[in-house]
Design an enzyme around this catalytic site. Sequence first.
Site, PDB file in Angstrom:
ATOM      1  N   LYS A 184      53.916  34.717  41.668  1.00 54.10           N
ATOM      2  CA  LYS A 184      53.152  33.471  41.597  1.00 54.10           C
ATOM      3  C   LYS A 184      53.137  32.787  42.954  1.00 54.10           C
ATOM      4  O   LYS A 184      52.107  32.317  43.411  1.00 54.10           O
ATOM      5  CB  LYS A 184      53.743  32.486  40.572  1.00 54.10           C
ATOM      6  CG  LYS A 184      53.558  32.805  39.129  1.00 54.10           C
ATOM      7  CD  LYS A 184      52.156  32.640  38.589  1.00 54.10           C
ATOM      8  CE  LYS A 184      51.357  33.909  38.697  1.00 54.10           C
ATOM      9  NZ  LYS A 184      51.517  34.921  37.717  1.00 54.10           N
ATOM     10  N   LYS A 234      40.054  37.526  39.014  1.00 51.54           N
ATOM     11  CA  LYS A 234      40.740  37.334  37.741  1.00 51.54           C
ATOM     12  C   LYS A 234      40.876  38.623  36.941  1.00 51.54           C
ATOM     13  O   LYS A 234      41.904  38.885  36.356  1.00 51.54           O
ATOM     14  CB  LYS A 234      39.996  36.278  36.922  1.00 51.54           C
ATOM     15  CG  LYS A 234      40.661  35.944  35.609  1.00 51.54           C
ATOM     16  CD  LYS A 234      41.998  35.261  35.828  1.00 51.54           C
ATOM     17  CE  LYS A 234      42.775  35.063  34.545  1.00 51.54           C
ATOM     18  NZ  LYS A 234      44.205  34.851  34.838  1.00 51.54           N
ATOM     19  N   TRP A 270      32.634  39.894  44.298  1.00 47.30           N
ATOM     20  CA  TRP A 270      33.947  40.017  44.938  1.00 47.30           C
ATOM     21  C   TRP A 270      33.853  41.303  45.743  1.00 47.30           C
ATOM     22  O   TRP A 270      33.744  42.383  45.171  1.00 47.30           O
ATOM     23  CB  TRP A 270      35.019  40.083  43.856  1.00 47.30           C
ATOM     24  CG  TRP A 270      36.422  40.125  44.361  1.00 47.30           C
ATOM     25  CD1 TRP A 270      37.172  39.058  44.774  1.00 47.30           C
ATOM     26  CD2 TRP A 270      37.268  41.271  44.465  1.00 47.30           C
ATOM     27  NE1 TRP A 270      38.423  39.481  45.142  1.00 47.30           N
ATOM     28  CE2 TRP A 270      38.516  40.839  44.962  1.00 47.30           C
ATOM     29  CE3 TRP A 270      37.095  42.624  44.197  1.00 47.30           C
ATOM     30  CZ2 TRP A 270      39.574  41.698  45.194  1.00 47.30           C
ATOM     31  CZ3 TRP A 270      38.156  43.492  44.423  1.00 47.30           C
ATOM     32  CH2 TRP A 270      39.384  43.024  44.917  1.00 47.30           C
ATOM     33  N   GLU A 276      58.240  37.749  38.620  1.00 49.88           N
ATOM     34  CA  GLU A 276      57.044  36.976  38.266  1.00 49.88           C
ATOM     35  C   GLU A 276      56.988  35.678  39.095  1.00 49.88           C
ATOM     36  O   GLU A 276      55.917  35.277  39.562  1.00 49.88           O
ATOM     37  CB  GLU A 276      57.045  36.687  36.755  1.00 49.88           C
ATOM     38  CG  GLU A 276      55.913  35.826  36.238  1.00 49.88           C
ATOM     39  CD  GLU A 276      54.509  36.346  36.541  1.00 49.88           C
ATOM     40  OE1 GLU A 276      54.343  37.505  36.954  1.00 49.88           O
ATOM     41  OE2 GLU A 276      53.569  35.549  36.389  1.00 49.88           O
ATOM     42  N   CYS A 313      33.675  40.952  39.848  1.00 47.59           N
ATOM     43  CA  CYS A 313      32.312  40.424  39.887  1.00 47.59           C
ATOM     44  C   CYS A 313      31.832  40.035  38.479  1.00 47.59           C
ATOM     45  O   CYS A 313      32.380  40.510  37.492  1.00 47.59           O
ATOM     46  CB  CYS A 313      31.364  41.476  40.430  1.00 47.59           C
ATOM     47  SG  CYS A 313      31.915  42.206  41.961  1.00 47.59           S
ATOM     48  N   HIS A 358      72.732  45.730  49.376  1.00 46.56           N
ATOM     49  CA  HIS A 358      72.246  47.058  49.750  1.00 46.56           C
ATOM     50  C   HIS A 358      71.078  46.967  50.736  1.00 46.56           C
ATOM     51  O   HIS A 358      70.354  47.945  50.916  1.00 46.56           O
ATOM     52  CB  HIS A 358      71.852  47.846  48.500  1.00 46.56           C
ATOM     53  CG  HIS A 358      73.005  48.049  47.562  1.00 46.56           C
ATOM     54  ND1 HIS A 358      74.046  48.889  47.852  1.00 46.56           N
ATOM     55  CD2 HIS A 358      73.303  47.463  46.374  1.00 46.56           C
ATOM     56  CE1 HIS A 358      74.937  48.843  46.866  1.00 46.56           C
ATOM     57  NE2 HIS A 358      74.504  47.980  45.959  1.00 46.56           N
ATOM     58  N   ARG A 364      36.020  34.955  38.154  1.00 50.53           N
ATOM     59  CA  ARG A 364      36.246  36.400  38.273  1.00 50.53           C
ATOM     60  C   ARG A 364      36.012  36.936  39.669  1.00 50.53           C
ATOM     61  O   ARG A 364      36.523  37.974  40.031  1.00 50.53           O
ATOM     62  CB  ARG A 364      35.273  37.126  37.353  1.00 50.53           C
ATOM     63  CG  ARG A 364      35.646  36.927  35.957  1.00 50.53           C
ATOM     64  CD  ARG A 364      34.671  37.584  35.039  1.00 50.53           C
ATOM     65  NE  ARG A 364      35.306  37.590  33.762  1.00 50.53           N
ATOM     66  CZ  ARG A 364      35.783  38.663  33.171  1.00 50.53           C
ATOM     67  NH1 ARG A 364      35.686  39.834  33.742  1.00 50.53           N
ATOM     68  NH2 ARG A 364      36.370  38.573  32.009  1.00 50.53           N
ATOM     69  N   GLU A 416      50.926  34.705  45.504  1.00 51.04           N
ATOM     70  CA  GLU A 416      49.501  34.671  45.160  1.00 51.04           C
ATOM     71  C   GLU A 416      48.819  33.379  45.564  1.00 51.04           C
ATOM     72  O   GLU A 416      47.717  33.401  46.091  1.00 51.04           O
ATOM     73  CB  GLU A 416      49.355  34.729  43.623  1.00 51.04           C
ATOM     74  CG  GLU A 416      49.221  36.073  43.028  1.00 51.04           C
ATOM     75  CD  GLU A 416      49.027  35.943  41.538  1.00 51.04           C
ATOM     76  OE1 GLU A 416      47.975  36.337  41.058  1.00 51.04           O
ATOM     77  OE2 GLU A 416      49.935  35.439  40.839  1.00 51.04           O
ATOM     78  N   ASN A 436      28.440  45.627  38.700  1.00 48.77           N
ATOM     79  CA  ASN A 436      29.908  45.539  38.786  1.00 48.77           C
ATOM     80  C   ASN A 436      30.438  46.968  38.809  1.00 48.77           C
ATOM     81  O   ASN A 436      29.907  47.826  38.113  1.00 48.77           O
ATOM     82  CB  ASN A 436      30.511  44.847  37.553  1.00 48.77           C
ATOM     83  CG  ASN A 436      30.229  43.371  37.535  1.00 48.77           C
ATOM     84  OD1 ASN A 436      29.645  42.839  38.466  1.00 48.77           O
ATOM     85  ND2 ASN A 436      30.639  42.708  36.467  1.00 48.77           N
ATOM     86  N   GLY A 437      31.516  47.194  39.551  1.00 53.36           N
ATOM     87  CA  GLY A 437      32.098  48.537  39.586  1.00 53.36           C
ATOM     88  C   GLY A 437      31.902  49.177  40.953  1.00 53.36           C
ATOM     89  O   GLY A 437      31.527  48.515  41.918  1.00 53.36           O
TER      90      GLY A 437
HETATM   91  C1  F6R Z   1      48.796  37.669  38.561  1.00 53.64           C
HETATM   92  C2  F6R Z   1      47.719  38.268  37.809  1.00 53.64           C
HETATM   93  C3  F6R Z   1      47.501  39.744  37.940  1.00 53.64           C
HETATM   94  C4  F6R Z   1      47.189  40.335  36.555  1.00 53.64           C
HETATM   95  C5  F6R Z   1      46.823  41.816  36.691  1.00 53.64           C
HETATM   96  C6  F6R Z   1      46.585  42.462  35.349  1.00 53.64           C
HETATM   97  O1  F6R Z   1      48.868  36.296  38.357  1.00 53.64           O
HETATM   98  O2  F6R Z   1      47.007  37.616  37.104  1.00 53.64           O
HETATM   99  O3  F6R Z   1      48.604  40.368  38.514  1.00 53.64           O
HETATM  100  O4  F6R Z   1      48.300  40.170  35.738  1.00 53.64           O
HETATM  101  O5  F6R Z   1      45.676  41.946  37.476  1.00 53.64           O
HETATM  102  O6  F6R Z   1      45.551  41.849  34.660  1.00 53.64           O
HETATM  103  P1  F6R Z   1      45.404  41.956  33.089  1.00 53.64           P
HETATM  104  O7  F6R Z   1      46.580  41.272  32.482  1.00 53.64           O
HETATM  105  O8  F6R Z   1      44.114  41.270  32.790  1.00 53.64           O
HETATM  106  O9  F6R Z   1      45.380  43.414  32.752  1.00 53.64           O
END
Ligand code: F6R
Length: 606
Positions: free
Chosen positions: A483, A601, A74, A479, A2, A502, A27, A486, A98-99
Amino acid sequence: MCGIVGAAAQRNVSKILLEGLKRLEYRGYDSAGLAVIEEQAIGLRKAVGKVSELVNKFDQDPIKGIVGIAHTRWATHGAPSEINAHPHSSDHIAVVHNGIIENHEELRQQLKDKGYDFVSETDTEVVAHLIHSFFIESGCLKTALRQAVGSFDGAYALGVISAQQPDTVVCARSGSPLVVGVGIDENFIASDQLALRQVTDRFIFLEEGDLAEVTTEAIRIFDQQGESVERPVVQLTDVEESADKGEYRHYMLKEIHEQPRVLGNTLQGRVSKHSVLEEAFGAEAKAIFDQVEAIQILACGTSYHAGMIAKYWFEDWAGIPCAVEVASEYRYRKTVVRPNTLFVSVSQSGETADTLAALRGSEGYLASLTVCNVANSSLVRESDLCLMTLAGPEIGVASTKAFTTQLVALQLLVIALGRRAKMTPEKETELVQALHALPELCEKVLKLDAEIQQLSEAFSEKHHALFLGRGVEYPVAKEGALKLKEISYIHAEAYPAGELKHGPLALVDSDMPVVAVAPNDQLLEKLKSNLEEVQARGGKLFVFADEQSGFANDDNTTVLLLPDVPGSIAPIIYTLPLQLLSYHVAILKGTDVDQPRNLAKSVTVE
Ligand code: F6R
């Protein structure tokens, strides 16, 4: 997650708040709202969906005032709806939060017993009523907020206004970030300074437990004990990178294409022709680095994958033992810390709740260092040392440039520590020269965009995909899979290729695309044997490899040829085509690339 914005000014603040929300939208974005004090009452506007929905509503029925607060939400407690959207009000009080207030059920019951009615399912409405109940006793907003936060278990950043104290915004933080923006005859609050860069470049970063009273004339800050404190005003001198998409259709695409430049930024001033310049880690680094015997890396998501790659580098090149763990697991288990272990957190935002909690709960470490992208974030402020990744603001929810710059920053750390251990000067020179070549090689790989776009067509109708790699390329495969899932919502899994037989081999058939990360390294022949197992089961292979790897196209194999690159930077280079692949698959599937469903984010709650 948020976002919060608030303002006390001598002009109408509604548009400032809405602009702040737009800048924070990346965010959290299932609903948004604002409250301003208009004619001695709280004026509220809320909308479900993006900030543009709120702006439309506002334009049809505007409100005006010189003091206000606003929020993008959010959902945590209660579904995205107008009723659950912030601000929440209690008579003359309005609150954004927020929180998570963990004891909200208990407080809700107490407030119900006092006669308060609840309309939403949120924990924030509890905050509004609680502040209201305390305001009745003291008639002072700051005192009421101080009393309320004393009752909370959990994490919060709060912004509060009252029509009975119409010149003031009060705010408080614990476990969630909050900044005060310092203007001229106007002052602001926000959960991220990015929200306020259009109105000021001077900020006060509130510390854990701080509470602030903000008016047009003054900013008064009080610490956890209620003592009045001075916090430094930080003038942000970095050139503000434009938060628009420029020529690109999406932020994610823009950020993918920024990588050659920002990787150069991560290196700039930190490496000479042949070696890493230790000053980059700060004045205290040398004394700490001289004692390091082991590394513990903590991170989440994409940043965790960067940590996984760094583990290979620490142990292979530097001979320094390195453990890596997701922060959400680490923080809740008993750990044994070897003597002289450096605690290393990796984070784009510097505000990830689990990573921050891991740092705060860490005991027995030599020191802490964070590899982070956001200056003045909580991790940066609370770690002993930091190495900024300098990727610039990352707006797309799916992390791209933050990841590759983390890898470069971690490689600098491996070298700085490695030369105190088993790394020779020749090895350091070889690694540094490869890093110098990185931006240009990335440019070359990005030119393969059209080919990758074509390749993406094979994925868009699929429900599952498998990503394989061996050694240091295994986390790269992880990774790539993250991607894809997501932003395209295709179920994707990554395996170290040696694990195929396995279990996961049972999934392979002609409907399962299998992506292999296959640079010409010492494990290539092993990987090839694993890929033959896939081909024998009719699996469709998509191999990202270089010419030396010796793969050829056939009916079941599509090869994307990448330039020959030094092995030390292959994990960075091979990440780029995987980012582009997931981007193009998402475009074909028509998903919301920059703001994928259910994700935020910056994950500031656990
Ligand atoms: C994936 C992504 C998340 C962040 C994770 C950690 O694309 O962005 O998996 O990597 O939430 O966030 P940070 O790096 O901000 O601690």
